[in-house]
Design a protein around this motif. Structure first.
Motif, PDB file in Angstrom:
ATOM      1  N   LEU A  40       4.190  25.477  28.278  1.00 25.22           N
ATOM      2  CA  LEU A  40       3.400  25.695  26.865  1.00 25.22           C
ATOM      3  C   LEU A  40       4.441  26.052  25.644  1.00 25.22           C
ATOM      4  CD1 LEU A  40       0.633  27.561  28.564  1.00 25.22           C
ATOM      5  CD2 LEU A  40       0.394  25.386  27.468  1.00 25.22           C
ATOM      6  N   ASP A  41       5.640  26.569  26.124  1.00 29.81           N
ATOM      7  CA  ASP A  41       6.533  26.936  24.921  1.00 29.81           C
ATOM      8  C   ASP A  41       6.985  25.637  24.138  1.00 29.81           C
ATOM      9  OD1 ASP A  41       8.572  28.180  23.537  1.00 29.81           O
ATOM     10  OD2 ASP A  41       8.483  30.024  24.680  1.00 29.81           O
ATOM     11  N   ALA A 106      -1.581  32.524  24.898  1.00 30.54           N
ATOM     12  CA  ALA A 106      -0.891  33.439  24.241  1.00 30.54           C
ATOM     13  C   ALA A 106       0.459  33.255  24.902  1.00 30.54           C
ATOM     14  CB  ALA A 106      -1.374  34.772  24.920  1.00 30.54           C
ATOM     15  N   TYR A 107       0.906  32.456  25.690  1.00 31.17           N
ATOM     16  CA  TYR A 107       2.193  31.774  25.964  1.00 31.17           C
ATOM     17  C   TYR A 107       2.884  31.158  24.784  1.00 31.17           C
ATOM     18  CZ  TYR A 107       1.586  33.918  30.778  1.00 31.17           C
ATOM     19  OH  TYR A 107       1.486  34.718  31.723  1.00 31.17           O
ATOM     20  N   ILE A 108       2.205  30.805  23.899  1.00 32.42           N
ATOM     21  CA  ILE A 108       2.520  29.935  22.978  1.00 32.42           C
ATOM     22  C   ILE A 108       3.124  30.743  22.041  1.00 32.42           C
ATOM     23  CG2 ILE A 108       2.247  28.335  21.138  1.00 32.42           C
ATOM     24  CD1 ILE A 108      -0.100  27.159  23.028  1.00 32.42           C
ATOM     25  N   TYR A 109       2.624  32.001  21.545  1.00 31.79           N
ATOM     26  CA  TYR A 109       3.064  32.866  20.758  1.00 31.79           C
ATOM     27  C   TYR A 109       3.812  34.147  20.955  1.00 31.79           C
ATOM     28  CZ  TYR A 109      -0.564  30.133  18.490  1.00 31.79           C
ATOM     29  OH  TYR A 109      -1.247  29.147  18.199  1.00 31.79           O
ATOM     30  N   LEU A 110       3.648  34.573  22.345  1.00 34.82           N
ATOM     31  CA  LEU A 110       4.314  35.844  23.042  1.00 34.82           C
ATOM     32  C   LEU A 110       5.261  35.732  23.882  1.00 34.82           C
ATOM     33  CD1 LEU A 110       1.048  38.103  22.851  1.00 34.82           C
ATOM     34  CD2 LEU A 110       2.692  37.794  20.957  1.00 34.82           C
ATOM     35  N   SER A 111       6.072  36.362  24.307  1.00 35.87           N
ATOM     36  CA  SER A 111       7.141  36.507  25.303  1.00 35.87           C
ATOM     37  C   SER A 111       6.534  36.837  26.610  1.00 35.87           C
ATOM     38  CB  SER A 111       8.215  37.351  24.804  1.00 35.87           C
ATOM     39  OG  SER A 111       7.864  38.874  25.057  1.00 35.87           O
ATOM     40  N   VAL A 112       6.958  36.538  27.585  1.00 35.30           N
ATOM     41  CA  VAL A 112       6.573  36.734  28.894  1.00 35.30           C
ATOM     42  C   VAL A 112       6.460  38.332  29.297  1.00 35.30           C
ATOM     43  CG1 VAL A 112       6.787  36.734  31.498  1.00 35.30           C
ATOM     44  CG2 VAL A 112       7.128  34.517  29.999  1.00 35.30           C
TER      45      VAL A 112
END
Length: 353
Positions: A40-41, A106-112
């Motif tokens: 997704l990233d 959320a994985y597109i905008y935030l770190s793991v």
């Protein structure tokens, strides 16, 4: 000595198996999270279509679950009427769809690492929604614990180097929908004596989830995918990703079935710390001291909450055993008194004769 040795060997074998199940679950959970982030990233695989990815997972899991239940008959289906399916399973499928859609987004905008910190709010959400639906009772000490977890997450969010409000909103929404789903499982299924293992859960819930994902997909992602003619479906990437997601469900079944749900919670905490370390060291996400202080506070709160639940379960189990012992003692006493009465009558009759 031979008996003691055999007992010791059996205990060691049980411990080794338990740790093996924990290790498998941590590995698969870890793999699915990192794999989803990779796909997704925008800076990695660059396929930012969370609904489509979740639909691929649900289609794959539905097909395999159907194969195991209906074709190979390795798993027994649960008897569900049409009305019960529509009133109980379908709402859970809708909440599951929303939870997966938002959490993957959320994985597109935030770190793991930051996402794992936000997930620490799950006990807070489950407890609060449990009170709302009258499945849990308000307790001052527990609520204070929930406040401590929330404060810890707030501190972690304040210290986040790459804070994104939209990403945080998506993850908090995912936590809220997932917590509601867990509470509704207790209300709509467990309370009615319906217990689904991960395979039967996928068999019944995944098709419903797929349907509810299809509705937003038509309007949100399908038009973009249709215009993007350069995209070609990579069977290796999406196939292995879906297989990992399905294997994770099997690992959940093994872990909870062979150990306990509490073991899974504890293992989840270990997994979160490993993901934070991996995110910092390999993906090169920024983890600040404020992040660690905040998550450390939340971690202590979650740990105390799990400990309190364990103590409550032990107390409930002890009370249940005590009641059973009292009932058995009462039965034995009644039988003894009955025998004494019969013997007394017999003796009295002998005297009269």
């Amino acid at each position: 000595m031979g008996k003691g040795s055999a007992l010791s060997d059996g205990l060691v074998k049980k411990i080794i198996l338990s740790y093996t199940y924990v290790a498998i679950w941590i590995f698969l959970s870890f793999t699915v999270i990192v794999y989803n982030k990779y796909i997704l990233d925008r800076k990695l695989y660059n396929w930012p279509f969370p609904i489509s990815l979740t639909m691929i997972h649900m289609a794959f899991c539905s097909s395999l679950a159907f194969l195991l239940v209906r074709v190979l008959k390795l798993v027994e289906p649960v008897a569900l009427s049409r009305q019960l399916y529509l009133s109980s399973v379908v709402p859970i499928g809708a909440l599951y769809a929303l939870s997966l859609w938002l959490s993957n987004s959320a994985y597109i905008y935030l770190s793991v690492s930051f996402i794992q910190m936000l997930k620490a709010l799950m006990p807070v959400a489950v407890y609060s929604i449990g009170i709302l639906f009258k499945k849990d009772t308000y307790k001052g000490n527990t609520m204070l614990n929930m406040v401590a977890i929330s404060v810890g997450v707030a501190i972690a969010a304040y210290g986040e180097a790459k804070y994104d409000s939209w990403g945080v909103l998506l993850q908090l929404g995912a936590v809220a929908f997932e917590a509601t789903r867990l509470v509704l499982i207790q209300i709509l299924l467990t309370s009615k004596g319906i217990n689904l293992n991960p395979i039967t859960s996928l068999y019944y819930v995944a098709p419903s989830c797929l349907f509810f994902l299809f509705i937003p997909w038509i309007f949100v992602e399908y038009p973009v995918l249709r215009e993007n003619s350069s995209f070609h479906f990579d069977f290796v990437v999406f196939g292995t990703n879906s297989l990992c997601a399905f294997a994770l469900n099997l690992a959940v079944f093994l872990l909870v079935g062979k150990t306990s749900a509490l073991t899974m919670n504890v293992a989840g905490v270990v997994k979160d710390w490993l993901l934070i370390a991996f995110s910092w060291s390999v993906i090169k996400d920024t983890v600040t001291p404020m992040n660690l202080i905040g998550y450390g506070l939340a971690f202590l709160g979650v740990g105390y909450y799990n400990h309190s639940k364990l103590q409550a379960l032990k107390a409930k189990e002890a009370q249940k055993k005590s009641q059973q012992a009292d009932e058995e003692s009462g039965k034995l006493l009644g039988e003894t008194e009955g025998k004494d009465g019969v013997e007394g009558i017999g003796k009295k009759g002998d005297t009269q004769a």
